[in-house]
Design an enzyme around this catalytic site. Structure first.
Site, PDB file in Angstrom:
ATOM      1  N   ALA A   1      35.894  46.928  44.095  1.00 50.16           N
ATOM      2  CA  ALA A   1      36.786  45.873  44.890  1.00 50.16           C
ATOM      3  C   ALA A   1      37.874  46.081  45.605  1.00 50.16           C
ATOM      4  CB  ALA A   1      36.941  44.697  43.500  1.00 50.16           C
TER       5      ALA A   1
ATOM      6  N   THR B   1      40.144  43.764  48.866  1.00 51.45           N
ATOM      7  CA  THR B   1      41.495  42.800  48.478  1.00 51.45           C
ATOM      8  C   THR B   1      42.325  42.615  49.686  1.00 51.45           C
ATOM      9  OG1 THR B   1      42.835  44.971  47.867  1.00 51.45           O
ATOM     10  CG2 THR B   1      41.753  43.717  46.086  1.00 51.45           C
TER      11      THR B   1
ATOM     12  N   PRO C   1      40.023  38.698  45.832  1.00 51.27           N
ATOM     13  CA  PRO C   1      40.863  39.487  44.526  1.00 51.27           C
ATOM     14  C   PRO C   1      39.839  40.484  43.870  1.00 51.27           C
ATOM     15  CG  PRO C   1      40.386  37.095  43.947  1.00 51.27           C
ATOM     16  CD  PRO C   1      39.801  37.414  45.514  1.00 51.27           C
ATOM     17  N   ASP C   2      40.392  41.653  43.315  1.00 56.31           N
ATOM     18  CA  ASP C   2      39.592  42.545  42.418  1.00 56.31           C
ATOM     19  C   ASP C   2      39.316  41.992  41.283  1.00 56.31           C
ATOM     20  OD1 ASP C   2      41.778  43.090  41.262  1.00 56.31           O
ATOM     21  OD2 ASP C   2      42.231  45.240  42.089  1.00 56.31           O
ATOM     22  N   PHE C   3      38.751  42.662  40.277  1.00 54.39           N
ATOM     23  CA  PHE C   3      38.884  42.309  38.812  1.00 54.39           C
ATOM     24  C   PHE C   3      39.843  42.748  38.010  1.00 54.39           C
ATOM     25  CE2 PHE C   3      34.586  42.754  40.893  1.00 54.39           C
ATOM     26  CZ  PHE C   3      33.802  41.850  40.592  1.00 54.39           C
ATOM     27  N   ARG C   4      40.332  43.947  37.865  1.00 49.96           N
ATOM     28  CA  ARG C   4      41.323  44.345  37.028  1.00 49.96           C
ATOM     29  C   ARG C   4      42.665  44.546  37.160  1.00 49.96           C
ATOM     30  NH1 ARG C   4      36.376  46.327  36.768  1.00 49.96           N
ATOM     31  NH2 ARG C   4      35.233  46.004  34.783  1.00 49.96           N
TER      32      ARG C   4
ATOM     33  N   GLN D   1      30.296  49.266  45.111  1.00 49.77           N
ATOM     34  CA  GLN D   1      30.097  48.354  43.985  1.00 49.77           C
ATOM     35  C   GLN D   1      30.205  46.900  44.316  1.00 49.77           C
ATOM     36  OE1 GLN D   1      32.277  50.222  40.459  1.00 49.77           O
ATOM     37  NE2 GLN D   1      32.991  51.232  41.993  1.00 49.77           N
ATOM     38  N   ASN D   2      30.525  46.794  45.860  1.00 48.69           N
ATOM     39  CA  ASN D   2      30.805  45.398  46.133  1.00 48.69           C
ATOM     40  C   ASN D   2      29.491  44.722  46.473  1.00 48.69           C
ATOM     41  OD1 ASN D   2      33.475  46.225  45.797  1.00 48.69           O
ATOM     42  ND2 ASN D   2      34.064  46.205  47.816  1.00 48.69           N
TER      43      ASN D   2
ATOM     44  N   ASP E   1      29.934  41.958  48.526  1.00 52.14           N
ATOM     45  CA  ASP E   1      30.454  41.139  49.572  1.00 52.14           C
ATOM     46  C   ASP E   1      29.817  41.118  50.837  1.00 52.14           C
ATOM     47  OD1 ASP E   1      32.003  43.199  50.556  1.00 52.14           O
ATOM     48  OD2 ASP E   1      33.667  42.423  49.280  1.00 52.14           O
TER      49      ASP E   1
ATOM     50  N   HIS F   1      25.514  47.331  43.251  1.00 57.40           N
ATOM     51  CA  HIS F   1      25.726  46.069  42.257  1.00 57.40           C
ATOM     52  C   HIS F   1      24.840  44.886  43.119  1.00 57.40           C
ATOM     53  CE1 HIS F   1      28.955  47.760  39.634  1.00 57.40           C
ATOM     54  NE2 HIS F   1      27.924  48.148  39.254  1.00 57.40           N
TER      55      HIS F   1
ATOM     56  N   CYS G   1      13.971  33.498  44.555  1.00 61.83           N
ATOM     57  CA  CYS G   1      13.269  32.514  43.756  1.00 61.83           C
ATOM     58  C   CYS G   1      12.861  33.366  42.472  1.00 61.83           C
ATOM     59  CB  CYS G   1      12.267  31.866  44.264  1.00 61.83           C
ATOM     60  SG  CYS G   1      11.383  30.817  42.936  1.00 61.83           S
TER      61      CYS G   1
ATOM     62  N   CYS H   1      14.094  26.784  44.115  1.00 60.03           N
ATOM     63  CA  CYS H   1      13.203  26.933  44.929  1.00 60.03           C
ATOM     64  C   CYS H   1      12.350  25.644  45.600  1.00 60.03           C
ATOM     65  CB  CYS H   1      12.258  28.224  44.911  1.00 60.03           C
ATOM     66  SG  CYS H   1      11.223  28.455  45.889  1.00 60.03           S
TER      67      CYS H   1
ATOM     68  N   ILE I   1      44.317  51.020  50.825  1.00 58.93           N
ATOM     69  CA  ILE I   1      43.050  51.864  51.428  1.00 58.93           C
ATOM     70  C   ILE I   1      43.051  51.431  52.881  1.00 58.93           C
ATOM     71  CG2 ILE I   1      41.312  50.382  50.581  1.00 58.93           C
ATOM     72  CD1 ILE I   1      39.750  53.134  50.020  1.00 58.93           C
TER      73      ILE I   1
HETATM   74  P1  OAD Z   1      38.321  46.791  39.689  1.00 57.40           P
HETATM   75  O1  OAD Z   1      39.107  45.618  39.829  1.00 57.40           O
HETATM   76  O2  OAD Z   1      38.045  47.401  38.310  1.00 57.40           O
HETATM   77  O3  OAD Z   1      39.392  48.003  40.334  1.00 57.40           O
HETATM   78  C1  OAD Z   1      40.103  47.960  41.543  1.00 57.40           C
HETATM   79  C2  OAD Z   1      40.939  48.915  41.807  1.00 57.40           C
HETATM   80  O4  OAD Z   1      41.316  49.061  43.186  1.00 57.40           O
HETATM   81  C3  OAD Z   1      42.080  48.891  40.970  1.00 57.40           C
HETATM   82  O5  OAD Z   1      42.279  50.283  40.238  1.00 57.40           O
HETATM   83  C4  OAD Z   1      43.063  48.688  41.923  1.00 57.40           C
HETATM   84  O6  OAD Z   1      44.653  49.395  41.473  1.00 57.40           O
HETATM   85  C5  OAD Z   1      42.572  49.227  43.266  1.00 57.40           C
HETATM   86  N1  OAD Z   1      43.132  48.507  44.293  1.00 57.40           N
HETATM   87  C6  OAD Z   1      43.293  47.143  44.735  1.00 57.40           C
HETATM   88  N2  OAD Z   1      43.593  46.896  45.902  1.00 57.40           N
HETATM   89  C7  OAD Z   1      43.784  48.028  46.278  1.00 57.40           C
HETATM   90  C8  OAD Z   1      44.129  48.467  47.752  1.00 57.40           C
HETATM   91  N3  OAD Z   1      44.208  47.666  48.667  1.00 57.40           N
HETATM   92  N4  OAD Z   1      43.982  49.872  48.117  1.00 57.40           N
HETATM   93  C9  OAD Z   1      43.791  50.827  47.230  1.00 57.40           C
HETATM   94  N5  OAD Z   1      43.472  50.456  45.815  1.00 57.40           N
HETATM   95  C10 OAD Z   1      43.380  49.137  45.559  1.00 57.40           C
HETATM   96  O7  OAD Z   1      37.083  46.721  40.475  1.00 57.40           O
HETATM   97  P2  OAD Z   1      35.740  47.838  40.594  1.00 57.40           P
HETATM   98  O8  OAD Z   1      36.272  49.248  40.218  1.00 57.40           O
HETATM   99  O9  OAD Z   1      34.775  47.610  41.913  1.00 57.40           O
HETATM  100  O10 OAD Z   1      30.770  44.704  38.308  1.00 57.40           O
HETATM  101  O11 OAD Z   1      35.003  47.126  39.393  1.00 57.40           O
HETATM  102  C11 OAD Z   1      33.574  47.578  39.086  1.00 57.40           C
HETATM  103  C12 OAD Z   1      32.705  46.566  38.728  1.00 57.40           C
HETATM  104  O12 OAD Z   1      33.244  45.819  37.596  1.00 57.40           O
HETATM  105  C13 OAD Z   1      32.471  45.286  39.698  1.00 57.40           C
HETATM  106  O13 OAD Z   1      31.465  45.956  40.776  1.00 57.40           O
HETATM  107  C14 OAD Z   1      31.934  44.305  38.839  1.00 57.40           C
HETATM  108  C15 OAD Z   1      33.097  44.409  37.841  1.00 57.40           C
HETATM  109  O14 OAD Z   1      32.569  43.852  36.883  1.00 57.40           O
HETATM  110  C16 OAD Z   1      29.705  43.917  38.236  1.00 57.40           C
HETATM  111  O15 OAD Z   1      30.046  42.684  38.462  1.00 57.40           O
HETATM  112  C17 OAD Z   1      28.566  43.881  37.916  1.00 57.40           C
END
Ligand code: OAD
Length: 237
Positions: free
Chosen positions: A21, A25, A30-33, A100-101, A103, A118, A126, A147, A228
């Site tokens: 994610a 960004t 927005p990312d998740f964590r 894992q994105n 989008d 993912h 459907c 559908c 990144i």
């Molecule tokens: P996370 O939100 O867990 O992690 C995103 C990471 O990217 C974090 O460690 C941030 O510090 C970092 N980050 C954010 N913006 C950045 C940038 N511009 N440059 C460098 N680093 C940056 O997202 P994922 O690891 O993708 O799954 O999460 C994995 C999975 O959890 C997702 O695919 C989703 C979620 O639940 C499902 O929905 C099945």
């Protein structure tokens, strides 16, 4: 931009990029964590619960309310990271993007070989007859999208409790195990099985571009804690 990365990229011939994610960004998704990520916002249920198969089955209407509001970003555009990775593939340096994105921004930037672990919001089917529906169909639907046959239209997104697509897994495994440089970025590496794919890499150098620490930092030979898009955007290919 760290010169070490440029040097590693110059020497490599089969680069694979593994991301999450954080790659999007800088496109406004927005990312998740992260602190401003989806998992730190308040909902009636935690997002991991809403994005699960059992929630989809039991609370389908609520699932789609969240999905349409938070998972669909129709106006987002590829950023410098997506664009550079697409350029690297075009110039024969990069073999695949494993993401894992959901989008579709790597493809929007021109990447062709993308392993979407993912799934993708761009495809919807459907669950009764298998008919394909577009992202717009789901976005413009109210309540639960149906559908013409009456079945529910489900996004091709891997929900919690669901397994990854076997063909996508084989493709990602093949590419990562053949890579001579693995660049990992924008992922907390906290979700399995996706994060476990890193263990298949057999090359010597592993680059990790992530703003924050990850549980796999010990595997990296080069860690870059910058955004990144900024880092990849400066690479000369
Ligand atoms: P996370 O939100 O867990 O992690 C995103 C990471 O990217 C974090 O460690 C941030 O510090 C970092 N980050 C954010 N913006 C950045 C940038 N511009 N440059 C460098 N680093 C940056 O997202 P994922 O690891 O993708 O799954 O999460 C994995 C999975 O959890 C997702 O695919 C989703 C979620 O639940 C499902 O929905 C099945």
């Amino acid at each position: 931009m760290p010169g070490d990365l440029q040097q590693l990229v110059d020497q490599a011939r089969h680069i694979v990029f593994f991301g999450g994610a954080g790659v999007s960004t800088e496109s406004g998704i927005p990312d998740f964590r992260s602190v401003d990520g989806l998992y730190h916002q308040q909902y009636d249920y935690p997002p991991e619960v809403i994005l699960s198969h059992s929630f989809f089955i039991r609370h389908t209407e609520e699932f789609f309310r969240f999905y349409r509001a938070k998972m669909l970003c129709p106006d987002a555009q590829p950023n410098a990271a997506h664009n550079k990775l697409a350029e690297m593939e075009k110039k024969g340096k990069l073999s695949a993007v494993v993401t894992q994105n959901i989008d579709g921004l790597h493809q929007a930037a021109g990447s062709r070989h993308v392993c979407e672990l993912h799934g993708s919001v761009k495809r919807n089917h459907c669950i009764r007859c298998g008919r394909f529906y577009s992202e717009d169909f789901v976005r413009n639907s109210t309540s639960v999208p149906h559908c013409t046959c009456g079945g529910i239209v489900k996004p091709d997104v891997v929900l919690y409790e669901e397994s990854l697509d076997e063909e996508v897994i084989s493709d990602a495994v093949r590419e990562i195990s053949r890579a001579d440089l693995l660049i990992v970025g924008g992922t907390s590496l906290s979700v399995y099985p996706a994060a476990g794919f890193l263990d298949l890499y057999r090359g010597n150098e592993l680059v990790l571009i992530n703003k924050t620490e990850t549980p796999k930092d010990h595997m990296a030979t080069l860690i870059i804690r910058q955004s990144i898009g900024h880092v990849l955007g400066q690479l000369h290919i």
